[in-house]
Design an enzyme around this catalytic site. Structure first.
Site, PDB file in Angstrom:
ATOM      1  N   ASP A  39     126.760 -19.017  20.625  1.00 49.15           N
ATOM      2  CA  ASP A  39     125.640 -18.485  19.850  1.00 49.15           C
ATOM      3  C   ASP A  39     126.206 -17.808  18.609  1.00 49.15           C
ATOM      4  O   ASP A  39     126.955 -16.822  18.714  1.00 49.15           O
ATOM      5  CB  ASP A  39     124.835 -17.490  20.687  1.00 49.15           C
ATOM      6  CG  ASP A  39     123.553 -17.055  20.000  1.00 49.15           C
ATOM      7  OD1 ASP A  39     122.844 -17.934  19.473  1.00 49.15           O
ATOM      8  OD2 ASP A  39     123.258 -15.845  19.989  1.00 49.15           O
ATOM      9  N   GLU A  64     129.478 -12.444  16.232  1.00 53.24           N
ATOM     10  CA  GLU A  64     128.674 -11.548  15.404  1.00 53.24           C
ATOM     11  C   GLU A  64     129.565 -10.881  14.365  1.00 53.24           C
ATOM     12  O   GLU A  64     130.690 -10.471  14.675  1.00 53.24           O
ATOM     13  CB  GLU A  64     127.988 -10.492  16.276  1.00 53.24           C
ATOM     14  CG  GLU A  64     127.265  -9.386  15.549  1.00 53.24           C
ATOM     15  CD  GLU A  64     126.214  -9.887  14.577  1.00 53.24           C
ATOM     16  OE1 GLU A  64     126.174  -9.379  13.437  1.00 53.24           O
ATOM     17  OE2 GLU A  64     125.435 -10.788  14.957  1.00 53.24           O
ATOM     18  N   ASN A  91     133.627 -13.749  11.438  1.00 54.19           N
ATOM     19  CA  ASN A  91     132.822 -14.495  10.473  1.00 54.19           C
ATOM     20  C   ASN A  91     133.091 -15.983  10.685  1.00 54.19           C
ATOM     21  O   ASN A  91     134.188 -16.471  10.436  1.00 54.19           O
ATOM     22  CB  ASN A  91     133.225 -14.064   9.056  1.00 54.19           C
ATOM     23  CG  ASN A  91     132.476 -14.811   7.970  1.00 54.19           C
ATOM     24  OD1 ASN A  91     131.652 -15.680   8.240  1.00 54.19           O
ATOM     25  ND2 ASN A  91     132.777 -14.481   6.728  1.00 54.19           N
ATOM     26  N   ASP A 117     120.414 -14.573   8.623  1.00 56.10           N
ATOM     27  CA  ASP A 117     120.015 -13.890   7.392  1.00 56.10           C
ATOM     28  C   ASP A 117     119.606 -14.921   6.341  1.00 56.10           C
ATOM     29  O   ASP A 117     120.369 -15.851   6.058  1.00 56.10           O
ATOM     30  CB  ASP A 117     121.163 -13.042   6.847  1.00 56.10           C
ATOM     31  CG  ASP A 117     121.398 -11.794   7.688  1.00 56.10           C
ATOM     32  OD1 ASP A 117     120.508 -11.442   8.480  1.00 56.10           O
ATOM     33  OD2 ASP A 117     122.477 -11.174   7.548  1.00 56.10           O
ATOM     34  N   LYS A 121     117.707 -14.865  -2.557  1.00 57.28           N
ATOM     35  CA  LYS A 121     118.082 -15.120  -3.948  1.00 57.28           C
ATOM     36  C   LYS A 121     118.991 -16.342  -4.032  1.00 57.28           C
ATOM     37  O   LYS A 121     119.924 -16.486  -3.245  1.00 57.28           O
ATOM     38  CB  LYS A 121     118.788 -13.900  -4.538  1.00 57.28           C
ATOM     39  CG  LYS A 121     117.901 -12.683  -4.702  1.00 57.28           C
ATOM     40  CD  LYS A 121     118.655 -11.533  -5.353  1.00 57.28           C
ATOM     41  CE  LYS A 121     117.774 -10.307  -5.531  1.00 57.28           C
ATOM     42  NZ  LYS A 121     118.517  -9.171  -6.125  1.00 57.28           N
ATOM     43  N   ASP A 153     112.182 -18.063  11.288  1.00 55.36           N
ATOM     44  CA  ASP A 153     110.797 -17.845  10.894  1.00 55.36           C
ATOM     45  C   ASP A 153     110.614 -18.054   9.397  1.00 55.36           C
ATOM     46  O   ASP A 153     109.495 -17.936   8.889  1.00 55.36           O
ATOM     47  CB  ASP A 153     110.340 -16.434  11.293  1.00 55.36           C
ATOM     48  CG  ASP A 153     111.258 -15.344  10.742  1.00 55.36           C
ATOM     49  OD1 ASP A 153     112.486 -15.562  10.726  1.00 55.36           O
ATOM     50  OD2 ASP A 153     110.754 -14.286  10.336  1.00 55.36           O
TER      51      ASP A 153
END
Length: 211
Positions: A39, A64, A91, A117, A121, A153
């Site tokens: 994940d 994470e 990362n 995330d 922009k 979403d």
């Protein structure tokens, strides 16, 4: 005093370019000869915590970029005594190859990337986790018949993720349109929040060809 944890961090910052510290998997998992679910961007890790308790025959690994969340997630795992779950700080866009190479051969069976995330922009789009180079590595190391589950979403983000994975000739989308429900049967905290607001979630499931 509560620990302050940042909601967003810039993955291109220098401090996030160091390779992930790879543990000894034989020490991490009680039984190594199990399929692995990876994940990416696991946040607080509650999603994997639930899955690991429901499916003891699978080893779960969460990545994470916020170290404090990783530390807290591993503490909760230890409290529950789970031996098929581990969280790593790192990362993926700077460490994917070294991490994937370290995993037991042919054990990576499922990958999930959920509500990453969005970095709205245009100049920040390069900070999004699903970059072409990462897609190639993930598909290369995914076992035959393995699955990749994506959801967001934000439709723009979901479309970009779907299209980048679907462009890989080794993957087959498992349905013609967005999935109405989560096939993993465990919702993330973000998913529960979005559904509670009666907002849409865009989901896609792809599988690696067995030929």
């Amino acid at each position: 005093m509560p620990i302050r944890i940042r909601q967003h961090v810039n993955p291109l910052a220098r401090k996030f370019q160091s390779p992930i510290a790879i543990p000894d998997w034989q020490e991490i998992y009680q039984t190594g000869a199990r399929p692995i679910h990876l994940d990416i961007g696991c946040g607080r890790g509650r999603f994997l915590l639930n899955l690991a308790q429901q499916n003891p025959e699978v080893n779960y690994l969460g990545i994470e970029i916020r170290r404090q969340l990783v530390d807290l997630a591993n503490q909760e795992r230890d409290h529950l005594g789970l031996t098929n779950l581990h969280y790593l700080f790192g990362n993926m866009n700077s460490s994917a190859k070294i991490l994937l190479e370290s995993l037991p051969e042919n054990r990576l069976k499922t990958i999930s990337i959920q509500f990453p995330d969005p970095w709205f922009k245009k100049k920040h789009n390069k900070r999004r986790v699903v970059q072409p180079e990462l897609v190639t590595l993930l598909v290369d190391y995914l076992g035959s018949g393995g699955e990749i589950f994506l959801q967001s979403d934000i439709k723009e983000v979901a479309v970009e993720m779907r299209d980048r994975f679907a462009a890989n000739s080794n993957l087959i989308q498992q349905h013609p349109d967005w999935l109405e429900t989560n096939p993993l049967n465990v919702a993330t905290e973000r998913e529960l929040y979005v559904l509670g607001q009666n907002l849409p979630v865009y989901r896609v499931l792809l599988a690696k060809s067995t030929t």
